[in-house]
Design a protein around this motif. Sequence first.
Motif: not given
Length: 212
Positions: A118-133
């Motif tokens: 959607v926004l490949p040139s976004a200023d900041v890109k964050i990917f959040l991770k957390a375990n399933a439980r």
Amino acid sequence: MKIAIDGPAASGKSTLGMALAKLFDLRFVETGKMYRAVALAFDLGIDLPDIEIEVTRDERFLLNGQDVTSQLHTSDLDQKSSQVATRADVRSRLVELQRHIAEKHDVVMEGRDIGTVVLPSADVKIFLKANARERALRRMKQRGSGNLEEIERELLVRDRRDSERAVAPLKPATDATIIETDRKSLKEVISEASILVRDRLGHVAGAVEDRD
Ligand code: DC
């Protein structure tokens, strides 16, 4: 300023997105709600060409003019939205709408493909991770009821479908910063993300000064 937040279901994207929107005075857009609204429309027998979705300044979602915001977060629509999200025609309609909003406003946009598609040139890109439980626990608390194992199983089904689909699968952009949220407080996650945004704002301000 465009901020993209992606990650699997219940990884804390909305909470972080809302916090950043408030801190930096940006418009917050939860794109998952658009997929939910499309799934709801299909349930009501409305075909894709007849679907109109609008997002108001205060994050109300209008489906063909009717406010459906309070109907979007059911567990039935959890799965149905993930199913409609595999369709290329649905995605191209919604991506167009999302880009249109981001052209008009500074935004924090969250979803699955914001940093990649959607926004490949976004200023900041964050990917959040957390375990399933951990995610299942958060979702159960948020909903105030439910069976933990069942919620976790449903999250995993959805993660798999969202990650394995052919069009715009859930994955971090190559230039995204991955934030692991397990065992971190919300305050810590917000603070880590805010540093990224401030850093970026510093770069932008520096570039303007250099030009002057
Ligand atoms: O974020 P959410 O749980 O409300 O999203 C519901 C579903 O919509 C999710 O399982 C996958 C889909 N989705 C998507 O494919 N792309 C997005 N940008 C946002 C959501």
